[in-house]
Design an enzyme around this catalytic site. Structure first.
Site, PDB file in Angstrom:
ATOM      1  N   ILE A 146       0.915  -1.150   0.000  1.00 20.68           N
ATOM      2  CA  ILE A 146       0.000   0.000   0.000  1.00 20.68           C
ATOM      3  C   ILE A 146       0.948   1.191   0.000  1.00 20.68           C
ATOM      4  O   ILE A 146       1.479   1.582   1.036  1.00 20.68           O
ATOM      5  CB  ILE A 146      -0.932   0.005   1.231  1.00 20.68           C
ATOM      6  N   PRO A 147       1.221   1.762  -1.181  1.00 21.82           N
ATOM      7  CA  PRO A 147       2.353   2.680  -1.356  1.00 21.82           C
ATOM      8  C   PRO A 147       2.133   4.084  -0.798  1.00 21.82           C
ATOM      9  O   PRO A 147       2.063   5.073  -1.533  1.00 21.82           O
ATOM     10  CB  PRO A 147       2.546   2.690  -2.872  1.00 21.82           C
ATOM     11  N   CYS A 148       2.105   4.201   0.510  1.00 26.23           N
ATOM     12  CA  CYS A 148       1.899   5.496   1.149  1.00 26.23           C
ATOM     13  C   CYS A 148       3.057   6.454   0.897  1.00 26.23           C
ATOM     14  O   CYS A 148       2.898   7.664   1.019  1.00 26.23           O
ATOM     15  CB  CYS A 148       1.642   5.318   2.639  1.00 26.23           C
ATOM     16  N   HIS A 149       4.206   5.925   0.490  1.00 22.06           N
ATOM     17  CA  HIS A 149       5.346   6.805   0.191  1.00 22.06           C
ATOM     18  C   HIS A 149       5.079   7.657  -1.049  1.00 22.06           C
ATOM     19  O   HIS A 149       5.766   8.646  -1.266  1.00 22.06           O
ATOM     20  CB  HIS A 149       6.631   5.982   0.009  1.00 22.06           C
ATOM     21  N   ARG A 150       4.093   7.301  -1.839  1.00 26.23           N
ATOM     22  CA  ARG A 150       3.767   8.050  -3.067  1.00 26.23           C
ATOM     23  C   ARG A 150       2.803   9.204  -2.822  1.00 26.23           C
ATOM     24  O   ARG A 150       2.376   9.866  -3.772  1.00 26.23           O
ATOM     25  CB  ARG A 150       3.203   7.086  -4.110  1.00 26.23           C
TER      26      ARG A 150
END
Length: 193
Positions: A146-150
């Site tokens: 779940i790419p929260c870094h994006r």
């Protein structure tokens, strides 16, 4: 497969990547927890045990094939390859509907694609709830998948990040994906006198 990367208790793995040691835990239905890079194997394992607890310790001692494939994909990602994690099964049992909506919208972001907290809230059908979106991402149990870094703050600023290393790790992951974060470089006009 290197059996030494797997924790002696089933449902967990600690493994080395080019970014550092990472850890994950899974259930019968999907990924439950992913811990981003730590400097040591022990630190990654401690973080995983603190966050995932003993609940993941029951079951078969052999990791399912999708976990073995996921670890290989995470290593490829850490080496700078474009990897799509959108098909990784996740187990979000106990997660409220708001967070599920935010996480589902985040999973639709592709490698190197970013949005803002407000933009993600809107994509999730939760327009105007950018602060709540930031809180949901701060509690994300499965970063990278779940790419929260994006997700960036308004104006393309890096924003916060709850993983070890904070916003430095977030920036490192974005740079790995070819994303330049921060204000545009200042330019000096040349008048040619």
């Amino acid at each position: 497969m290197n059996p030494s990367i797997f924790h002696p208790l089933p449902g967990r793995a600690v493994f080395e990547t080019a970014l550092g040691f990472m850890a994950l835990a899974w259930s019968k239905t999907g990924l439950v927890r992913l811990c981003l890079p730590e400097k040591t194997r022990d630190a990654a394992e401690r973080r995983l045990l603190r966050l995932a607890g003993q609940a993941t310790a029951a079951g078969d001692h052999t990791p399912p094939p999708w976990i073995t494939a996921l670890i290989a994909d995470i290593r490829r990602y850490a080496d700078g390859e474009d990897v799509d994690f959108s098909d990784v099964p996740v187990d979000l049992a106990g997660i409220d509907d708001f967070r599920r909506d935010i996480y589902a919208a985040a999973r639709n972001l592709h490698y190197g694609e970013t949005t803002t907290y407000g933009g993600l809230a809107e994509k999730a059908g939760r327009k105007g709830l950018f602060r709540e979106t930031g809180s949901a991402l701060g509690a994300n149990p499965i970063p990278l998948v779940i790419p929260c870094h994006r997700i960036l703050a308004a104006g393309g600023k890096i924003g916060g990040f709850s993983a070890t290393g904070g916003s430095n790790m977030k920036e490192k992951m974005l740079v790995l994906e070819g994303v330049r974060v921060g204000p545009p470089p200042s330019t000096q006009a040349s008048f040619g006198f």
